[in-house]
Design a protein around this motif. Sequence first.
Motif, mmCIF file in Angstrom:
data_model
loop_
_atom_site.group_PDB
_atom_site.id
_atom_site.type_symbol
_atom_site.label_atom_id
_atom_site.label_comp_id
_atom_site.label_asym_id
_atom_site.label_seq_id
_atom_site.Cartn_x
_atom_site.Cartn_y
_atom_site.Cartn_z
ATOM 1 N N UNK A 91 -11.755 4.040 -3.440
ATOM 2 C CA UNK A 91 -10.748 3.318 -4.670
ATOM 3 C C UNK A 91 -10.907 1.751 -5.179
ATOM 4 N N UNK A 92 -11.487 1.592 -3.559
ATOM 5 C CA UNK A 92 -11.832 -0.212 -4.022
ATOM 6 C C UNK A 92 -12.116 -0.256 -5.701
ATOM 7 N N UNK A 93 -12.862 0.854 -6.585
ATOM 8 C CA UNK A 93 -13.097 1.098 -7.918
ATOM 9 C C UNK A 93 -12.399 1.598 -8.742
ATOM 10 N N UNK A 94 -11.787 2.079 -8.517
ATOM 11 C CA UNK A 94 -10.477 3.219 -9.430
ATOM 12 C C UNK A 94 -9.334 2.530 -9.742
ATOM 13 N N UNK A 95 -10.007 2.217 -11.169
ATOM 14 C CA UNK A 95 -8.899 1.513 -11.905
ATOM 15 C C UNK A 95 -7.917 2.748 -12.476
ATOM 16 N N UNK A 96 -6.537 2.867 -13.199
ATOM 17 C CA UNK A 96 -6.297 3.812 -13.445
ATOM 18 C C UNK A 96 -5.009 3.445 -13.365
ATOM 19 N N UNK A 97 -4.162 4.018 -13.928
ATOM 20 C CA UNK A 97 -2.808 3.563 -14.356
ATOM 21 C C UNK A 97 -1.966 5.377 -13.508
ATOM 22 N N UNK A 111 9.090 3.135 -3.056
ATOM 23 C CA UNK A 111 8.173 2.218 -3.584
ATOM 24 C C UNK A 111 7.822 1.331 -2.870
ATOM 25 N N UNK A 112 8.591 0.521 -2.024
ATOM 26 C CA UNK A 112 8.236 -0.599 -1.889
ATOM 27 C C UNK A 112 6.519 -0.377 -0.642
ATOM 28 N N UNK A 113 7.151 0.658 0.269
ATOM 29 C CA UNK A 113 5.496 0.696 1.159
ATOM 30 C C UNK A 113 4.728 1.878 0.398
ATOM 31 N N UNK A 114 5.357 2.342 -1.154
ATOM 32 C CA UNK A 114 4.007 3.405 -1.763
ATOM 33 C C UNK A 114 3.301 1.905 -2.874
ATOM 34 N N UNK A 115 3.959 0.770 -3.336
ATOM 35 C CA UNK A 115 3.292 0.241 -3.887
ATOM 36 C C UNK A 115 2.013 -1.019 -3.196
ATOM 37 N N UNK A 116 3.243 -0.717 -1.836
ATOM 38 C CA UNK A 116 2.353 -2.104 -1.306
ATOM 39 C C UNK A 116 1.038 -1.590 -0.126
ATOM 40 N N UNK A 117 0.654 -0.120 0.181
ATOM 41 C CA UNK A 117 -0.160 0.836 1.043
ATOM 42 C C UNK A 117 -1.052 1.177 0.387
ATOM 43 N N UNK A 118 -0.338 1.495 -1.845
ATOM 44 C CA UNK A 118 -1.605 1.996 -2.753
ATOM 45 C C UNK A 118 -1.788 0.517 -3.209
ATOM 46 N N UNK A 119 -1.808 -0.528 -3.266
ATOM 47 C CA UNK A 119 -2.317 -1.442 -3.986
ATOM 48 C C UNK A 119 -3.143 -1.897 -3.229
ATOM 49 N N UNK A 120 -3.076 -2.327 -2.136
ATOM 50 C CA UNK A 120 -3.739 -2.954 -1.023
ATOM 51 C C UNK A 120 -5.050 -2.236 -0.647
ATOM 52 N N UNK A 122 -6.608 0.357 -3.397
ATOM 53 C CA UNK A 122 -6.780 0.522 -4.569
ATOM 54 C C UNK A 122 -5.874 -0.582 -5.526
ATOM 55 N N UNK A 123 -6.599 -2.256 -5.439
ATOM 56 C CA UNK A 123 -6.689 -2.836 -6.109
ATOM 57 C C UNK A 123 -6.240 -2.704 -8.152
ATOM 58 N N UNK A 124 -7.221 -2.018 -8.147
ATOM 59 C CA UNK A 124 -7.655 -1.717 -9.414
ATOM 60 C C UNK A 124 -6.447 -0.398 -10.028
ATOM 61 N N UNK A 125 -5.077 0.422 -8.907
ATOM 62 C CA UNK A 125 -4.389 1.206 -8.875
ATOM 63 C C UNK A 125 -3.032 0.755 -9.783
ATOM 64 N N UNK A 126 -2.524 0.896 -11.108
ATOM 65 C CA UNK A 126 -1.107 0.528 -11.328
ATOM 66 C C UNK A 126 -0.424 1.859 -10.718
ATOM 67 N N UNK A 127 0.802 1.694 -10.870
ATOM 68 C CA UNK A 127 1.710 2.893 -10.704
ATOM 69 C C UNK A 127 3.019 2.307 -11.327
ATOM 70 N N UNK A 128 3.537 3.398 -12.423
ATOM 71 C CA UNK A 128 4.448 3.504 -13.179
ATOM 72 C C UNK A 128 5.577 4.025 -12.417
#
Length: 301
Positions: A91-97, A111-120, A122-128
Motif C-alpha cells: 500500500x505504501x507504493x500504491x499511487x491511484x485515484x 468519510x473522516x475515518x475512511x480518508x484518515x485510515x486509507x491515506x495513513x 497508502x499515502x499515494x492514494x486519493x479518494x474522490x
Amino acid sequence: MATIDLNLLSALDVLLAERSVTAAAKRLGLSPSATSRTLARLRSATGDPLLVQAGRSLVPTPYAERLAGRVHALAQEAQAVLTPVARQIDPQSLKRMFTIRANEGFVALFAPALVTGIIEAAPGVRLRFAPKPDKEATLLRDGTVDLEIGTAGASAPEVLSQLVFRDSFIGAVRLHHPMLAEPMTPRLYAACCHVVASRRGVWKGPVDYALGELGLQREVVAIVPSFLDALNIARRSDLIALVPRSCIGSNNVEAQGLQGFDLPMPTPELAISAMWHPRLDADPGHRWLRQKFVSICRGAT
C-alpha cells in the motif's frame, strides 16, 4: 495473429543474448536439437539468417543486431501481460485515484475515518467521493466509479458486492419533544407528523406498510432529498425524522439537539453493501481498497 507463436519471441530474445544454441537451450529448458529447429523457424519467419557461424560461435547479422533491443522489450512486455496478476501489493507504493459513490449521509458519517485510515496506510492514494442521486449502474460499468455504497439493486446483475454492515431505521426527534414523555406505541408514532428522506420523492416505505398492517397511517408532511436534511428539520420542529441508525448511532446525538428512539413496530433491516464491476475484481489495488474500506466502516459502526 493465428500464425504467430509468441514462444518464438522469447526464444529469439534468448538466442540473441546467448549467441549459442547450446546455452540458449539450457535457458529455455529445451534440447539443443529442439532449439536448432526453433532457430530455423525464426529464420523462416523473419527471412533473415539472424545468427551465423563464425568459428566456434554464432554472431548476429546486422538485421538481428538492429532487432535485439526491440525483441527484448517485446519479450519482457509479453511475459508481463501473460503473467498472473499479483495478489498482494505494498500500500505504501500504491499511487491511484479511487472514486466512491455514496449518499451524503454515508459520506458525513464515514468519510473522516475512511480518508484518515486509507491515506495513513497508502499515502499515494486519493479518494474522490461522488454524489449518488440514483441506483443506476452505468457509472460502475463505464469505469467512472470504482466503488459504490448502498443497498444492492437488481438493475445490474453482473455487479459484485460485499456486505459492509447491517442497519435499521429509527425515529429521531428534537430534545424535549412532547412525545418523549409517553411510552412509544404504534398509535402514538402514527399520530405525529413526519419528515422522510427520498431521492425519488416517494411518500411511502416499509414503515408505512408495517403501520398499515396495524390499521394505522402516519402523516408525512415533508419529503427531503437526504437523511441529513430530515434530521435538520426534526431538530428545529416537532416533526419526526425516519433515518438509519448509523446516521446518529455512533455520534453524540444530544449534542446535536436530537433524541433517537426505536420504532414501535418491526421493519426490515438494511444491508449496506460495497459494489463494484467485475472488471476490477482481480485488480490488486482495488482489492486492497475494498478490504480496507469494509474494515474501517465496520469498525466505525
